[in-house]
Structure formats: structure tokens, C-alpha cells
Design an enzyme around this catalytic site. Structure first.
Site, PDB file in Angstrom:
ATOM      1  N   SER A 157      37.888 -33.155   8.048  1.00 53.79           N
ATOM      2  CA  SER A 157      38.077 -34.175   6.936  1.00 53.79           C
ATOM      3  C   SER A 157      38.109 -33.190   6.563  1.00 53.79           C
ATOM      4  O   SER A 157      37.738 -32.140   6.146  1.00 53.79           O
ATOM      5  CB  SER A 157      36.967 -35.145   7.006  1.00 53.79           C
ATOM      6  OG  SER A 157      36.121 -35.966   5.569  1.00 53.79           O
ATOM      7  N   TYR A 168      27.482 -35.943   5.801  1.00 51.32           N
ATOM      8  CA  TYR A 168      28.221 -35.744   6.710  1.00 51.32           C
ATOM      9  C   TYR A 168      29.386 -34.776   6.660  1.00 51.32           C
ATOM     10  O   TYR A 168      30.162 -34.675   7.697  1.00 51.32           O
ATOM     11  CB  TYR A 168      29.264 -37.299   6.202  1.00 51.32           C
ATOM     12  CG  TYR A 168      30.652 -36.901   7.011  1.00 51.32           C
ATOM     13  CD1 TYR A 168      31.031 -38.091   8.486  1.00 51.32           C
ATOM     14  CD2 TYR A 168      32.083 -37.554   5.839  1.00 51.32           C
ATOM     15  CE1 TYR A 168      31.983 -38.084   9.103  1.00 51.32           C
ATOM     16  CE2 TYR A 168      33.148 -37.402   6.189  1.00 51.32           C
ATOM     17  CZ  TYR A 168      33.103 -37.599   7.291  1.00 51.32           C
ATOM     18  OH  TYR A 168      34.606 -37.870   8.260  1.00 51.32           O
ATOM     19  N   LYS A 172      31.382 -32.010   9.474  1.00 45.33           N
ATOM     20  CA  LYS A 172      32.720 -31.582   9.397  1.00 45.33           C
ATOM     21  C   LYS A 172      32.976 -30.663   8.923  1.00 45.33           C
ATOM     22  O   LYS A 172      33.530 -29.884   9.640  1.00 45.33           O
ATOM     23  CB  LYS A 172      33.365 -32.947   8.771  1.00 45.33           C
ATOM     24  CG  LYS A 172      33.191 -34.030   8.764  1.00 45.33           C
ATOM     25  CD  LYS A 172      33.442 -34.372  10.212  1.00 45.33           C
ATOM     26  CE  LYS A 172      34.364 -36.322  11.055  1.00 45.33           C
ATOM     27  NZ  LYS A 172      34.389 -35.956  12.457  1.00 45.33           N
TER      28      LYS A 172
END
Length: 264
Positions: A157, A168, A172
Site C-alpha cells: 500500500s 495496517y 504493509k
């Protein structure tokens, strides 16, 4: 007058003809777009899901309806042994071959850091990072033993940090670094490892749920639009194909140009 040339009786080969691919988290959203694009370019696709069985079946049926080959496989990617079984099942279905793995499965819960528990942190890391590690390790072993090696592509991402997304974002970032390290160590085995970092990808209901965010994105993107699942799928097709035969350890940003815009 010179007559037009006769069309070739054999259409040009597709980019992934003869390949066998496994796409994790392929039941919907980005994973669906990836699986469909790989199939359109000739790959036989193992469609992985954990709980979204009906959605995964719909993807597989859509591939078969277009003349492709697909199967649905289930596994909990937080379980290392389940990851190994998944890769083994995909290779068995492919006649002993697995030429492309796309590590797409991931979770993105919201929780601000002051309230986050270690269990919530681990739940994200175990799926988004540990599952990538275990699936890649198992796939590399299969690819090492076959002619032509294979490719692994992680879906990362462009998100570098946002409120309530610390777990998160960290996961990533770890995926990108894992791809670079894996490229170094698995390269001698004939395995290329890359990552794709998408920007904001459109989905049903997104504009209604986050209208201001969508407006900001469209203003920031030189292309003037949100991404589509097939945009990510195109990047995965490229990285799995002969066109990227000298690309490994690379993070391919697919964000419509948002990260090119100065932040000051």
C-alpha cells in the site's frame, strides 16, 4: 490495390499462457480484479478465500465462463501449516506446478494506538505479514524445483501512516521490505519477488461512505480518478510475465500519480 493481409490463424499468445497462479484473498475487491486479469492473460488461477466462499466461487465461475481454468481453495493464513497446505493444494491442482503467487489477502481494521491491544496488533500482523512470509516460503520451494522458477507478488500500500491505521501501515511497510529481502535470497532459485503498492481503489459504496475522502483523492490524483481493481491486476500481470523478467525486489506504485504530488 493490395489486398489486406490474411489474419493469423493463431492469435498472439497471452502474457501468462501456461502459467498456474495462486491469488490469496481473491473473493472480492482487489483480489477479484487480480484473479480475473491473470486468467484473462492465460493463467490457470487458484482462487483462495478464508470465509468468503460464495464470492470466491463466483470469481472461479466467471473465469471458467470465459474459457479459463480456476479452482477455489480455503485456508486461514494466520496458520503457518495452513499456508503450506494451501500452496501444496494449488500446485497439485496445477499438475505439480505453481508459477505465480500473489499475496493479496489482508485485513484493515481501525483502532487508534492508545486503545490498541497487542492481540489486535498481532491479528493484523499475522495475516498481512506472517501469512505472506509463510506462503512465499512454501511457494519458493515449489518454484525452485521446476523449470523456469516463478514469481511472487505482494500487495502492499502507499499508506505511510494514518490515524487508526498504525498496525495496517506497519504491516504493509513490512511486506515491501520482505519482498526486497526475499528477492535477494530466492533470486538464485529462479524466483522473482516484487510488491505492488496501490492507492485508493474504488469499491461499491465507498463514495457514499467517505465522500470527502474521495473528493480529496480525485483532486490530488493527476489522473483525476480512483483506482480500479483491474489496475492492480494489470500490475500483477506485468510482474508475473516475461516482460518483467529482470525486475525483482521492486515496489511498483499504482496510485494514479498521487505520491508524485508535493505535500507542501
Amino acid at each position: 490495390m493490395t489486398p489486406p493481409p490474411h489474419p493469423s490463424p493463431h492469435p498472439s499468445p497471452r502474457l501468462l499462457d501456461g502459467q498456474v497462479a495462486l491469488v490469496t484473498g481473491a473473493g472480492g475487491g482487489i483480489g477479484r480484479g487480480i484473479a480475473l486479469r491473470l486468467a484473462e492473460e492465460g493463467a490457470a488461477v487458484a482462487v483462495h478465500c478464508r470465509t468468503a466462499v460464495e464470492s470466491a466461487r463466483e470469481v472461479a465461475e466467471r473465469i471458467r465462463g470465459r474459457g479459463g481454468s480456476a479452482t477455489v481453495l480455503r485456508a486461514d493464513l494466520t496458520d503457518e501449516e495452513a499456508c503450506r497446505r494451501l500452496v501444496g493444494e494449488a500446485a497439485d491442482w496445477g499438475g505439480g506446478r505453481l508459477t505465480a503467487l500473489v499475496n493479496n489477502a489482508g485485513v484493515q481494521p481501525l483502532r487508534e494506538l492508545p486503545d490498541m491491544t497487542a492481540a489486535e496488533w498481532r491479528a493484523v500482523v499475522d495475516t498481512n505479514v506472517t501469512g505472506v512470509f509463510a506462503c512465499t516460503q512454501a511457494a519458493a520451494e515449489v518454484m525452485r524445483a521446476q523449470d523456469g522458477g516463478g514469481t511472487v507478488t505482494h500487495i502492499a500500500s502507499i499508506e505511510a501512516g494514518a490515524p487508526a491505521h498504525a498496525h495496517y501501515s506497519a504491516s504493509k511497510a513490512a511486506v515491501v521490505m520482505h519482498a526486497r529481502s526475499a528477492a535477494l535470497e530466492y533470486g538464485p532459485w529462479g524466483v522473482r519477488v516484487n510488491s505492488v503498492s496501490p492507492g485508493l481503489i474504488d469499491r461499491e459504496g465507498l463514495t457514499d461512505a467517505w465522500p470527502e475522502g474521495v473528493r480529496r483523492w480525485r483532486r490530488a490524483a493527476p489522473t483525476g480518478r480512483l483506482g480500479r481493481p483491474e489496475d492492480v491486476g494489470d500490475a500483477c500481470v506485468f510482474l508475473a510475465s516475461r516482460l518483467a523478467s529482470w525486475a525483482t525486489g521492486h515496489d511498483l506504485v499504482v496510485d494514479g500519480g498521487v505520491t508524485a504530488r508535493p505535500s507542501w
